[in-house]
Design a protein around this motif. Structure first.
Motif, short mmCIF file in Angstrom:
data_model
loop_
_atom_site.label_atom_id
_atom_site.label_comp_id
_atom_site.label_asym_id
_atom_site.label_seq_id
_atom_site.Cartn_x
_atom_site.Cartn_y
_atom_site.Cartn_z
N PHE A 181 0.78 -1.40 0.08
CA PHE A 181 -0.04 0.05 -0.17
C PHE A 181 0.80 1.33 -0.13
CE2 PHE A 181 -1.90 3.54 2.34
CZ PHE A 181 -3.18 3.53 1.49
N VAL A 182 0.22 2.28 -0.60
CA VAL A 182 1.47 3.53 -0.55
C VAL A 182 0.07 4.71 -0.88
CG1 VAL A 182 2.67 4.95 -2.17
CG2 VAL A 182 3.09 2.43 -2.19
N GLU A 183 0.23 5.72 -0.04
CA GLU A 183 -0.61 6.79 0.13
C GLU A 183 0.54 7.98 -0.39
OE1 GLU A 183 -2.62 9.48 3.29
OE2 GLU A 183 -2.99 7.29 3.60
N GLU A 239 3.37 1.04 3.13
CA GLU A 239 3.16 -0.22 3.93
C GLU A 239 3.80 -1.12 3.27
OE1 GLU A 239 -0.90 -0.53 5.42
OE2 GLU A 239 -0.68 1.61 6.04
N SER A 240 4.47 -2.33 4.00
CA SER A 240 4.88 -3.63 3.33
C SER A 240 4.40 -4.65 4.10
CB SER A 240 6.36 -3.60 3.25
OG SER A 240 6.93 -3.62 4.65
N VAL A 241 4.71 -5.69 3.89
CA VAL A 241 4.45 -6.88 4.63
C VAL A 241 5.17 -6.82 5.93
CG1 VAL A 241 3.77 -8.36 2.86
CG2 VAL A 241 6.13 -8.30 3.53
N LYS A 242 6.29 -6.16 5.94
CA LYS A 242 7.14 -5.95 7.22
C LYS A 242 6.63 -4.79 8.03
CE LYS A 242 11.43 -7.79 5.48
NZ LYS A 242 12.89 -7.46 5.06
N ALA A 243 6.42 -3.47 7.41
CA ALA A 243 6.22 -2.50 8.38
C ALA A 243 5.48 -1.42 7.67
CB ALA A 243 7.71 -1.92 8.69
N ALA A 244 5.09 -0.21 8.48
CA ALA A 244 4.68 0.94 7.74
C ALA A 244 5.58 2.06 7.88
CB ALA A 244 3.18 1.26 8.22
N SER A 245 5.87 2.82 7.00
CA SER A 245 6.79 3.63 7.05
C SER A 245 6.30 5.05 6.32
CB SER A 245 8.17 3.41 6.56
OG SER A 245 8.64 2.46 7.28
N ASP A 246 6.54 6.45 7.06
CA ASP A 246 6.55 7.54 6.63
C ASP A 246 7.47 7.86 5.68
OD1 ASP A 246 4.12 8.22 8.11
OD2 ASP A 246 5.44 8.83 9.85
N ALA A 265 -0.54 5.78 -10.11
CA ALA A 265 -0.18 4.35 -10.67
C ALA A 265 -0.02 3.74 -9.30
CB ALA A 265 0.86 4.35 -11.50
N LEU A 266 0.46 4.32 -8.00
CA LEU A 266 0.76 3.65 -6.93
C LEU A 266 -0.33 2.96 -6.42
CD1 LEU A 266 4.11 5.49 -5.58
CD2 LEU A 266 4.10 3.45 -6.94
N GLU A 267 -1.62 3.73 -6.35
CA GLU A 267 -2.69 3.22 -5.74
C GLU A 267 -2.92 2.02 -6.29
OE1 GLU A 267 -7.21 5.01 -5.63
OE2 GLU A 267 -5.59 6.36 -5.38
N GLY A 268 -2.97 1.61 -7.50
CA GLY A 268 -3.46 0.11 -8.04
C GLY A 268 -2.15 -0.75 -8.00
N GLU A 269 -1.05 -0.17 -8.28
CA GLU A 269 0.06 -0.81 -8.53
C GLU A 269 1.29 -0.59 -7.41
OE1 GLU A 269 1.38 -2.14 -12.56
OE2 GLU A 269 0.27 -0.29 -13.01
N PRO A 270 0.96 -0.93 -6.02
CA PRO A 270 2.03 -0.40 -5.02
C PRO A 270 3.37 -1.16 -5.27
CG PRO A 270 0.44 -1.57 -4.13
CD PRO A 270 -0.19 -1.32 -5.31
N TRP A 276 8.07 6.23 -8.34
CA TRP A 276 8.16 7.72 -7.86
C TRP A 276 6.77 7.92 -6.98
CZ3 TRP A 276 4.73 11.41 -9.47
CH2 TRP A 276 4.10 11.28 -10.45
N PHE A 277 6.97 8.75 -6.10
CA PHE A 277 5.79 9.15 -5.07
C PHE A 277 5.16 10.46 -5.61
CE2 PHE A 277 7.64 5.65 -2.91
CZ PHE A 277 6.94 5.40 -1.82
#
Length: 123
Positions: A36-38, A56-63, A78-83, A95-96
């Protein structure tokens, strides 16, 4: 185009008055599989070192922090559908956000590629 790096493992590509920001290959390796990416919305004003995005990854969430101050002109939709783009192409398609640079002087405290490699080698 000039590329800069931060100690928090963000990269910044500068072209004119616009900067594109993402996380480095090193950072995505540490996170593992991104699920997941916001990203920030266009028009958001970011401060240097301030929260800009969440990954967010399987390991952790990071800012993800903004390496420089500016106004967001585009978040990578694009990151919303393809994190997973953050994993497969962290320093290109993953890129973010893009922002208009408020103060180019803030780039002076960032590392170039050689300095960033040396920084990572010491971790």
């Amino acid at each position: 185009m000039a590329r800069y790096f931060t100690e928090e493992h963000e990269w910044v590509d500068v072209e004119g008055d616009t900067a594109t920001v993402g996380i480095t290959d090193y950072a995505q390796e540490q996170l593992g599989d991104v699920v997941f990416v916001e990203v920030p919305q266009a028009g958001a004003d970011l401060t240097k070192g301030g929260d800009a995005a969440v990954v967010e990854s399987v390991k952790a969430a990071s800012d993800v922090y903004s390496p420089i101050a500016g106004t967001v002109v585009e978040g990578n939709a694009a990151l919303e559908g393809e994190p997973e783009l953050v994993n497969s192409s962290p320093e290109a398609d993953g890129w973010f956000f893009k922002l208009t640079i408020a103060d180019k002087g803030e780039l002076e405290g960032l590392m170039d590629a050689a300095a960033y490699r040396a920084f990572c080698d010491d971790l």
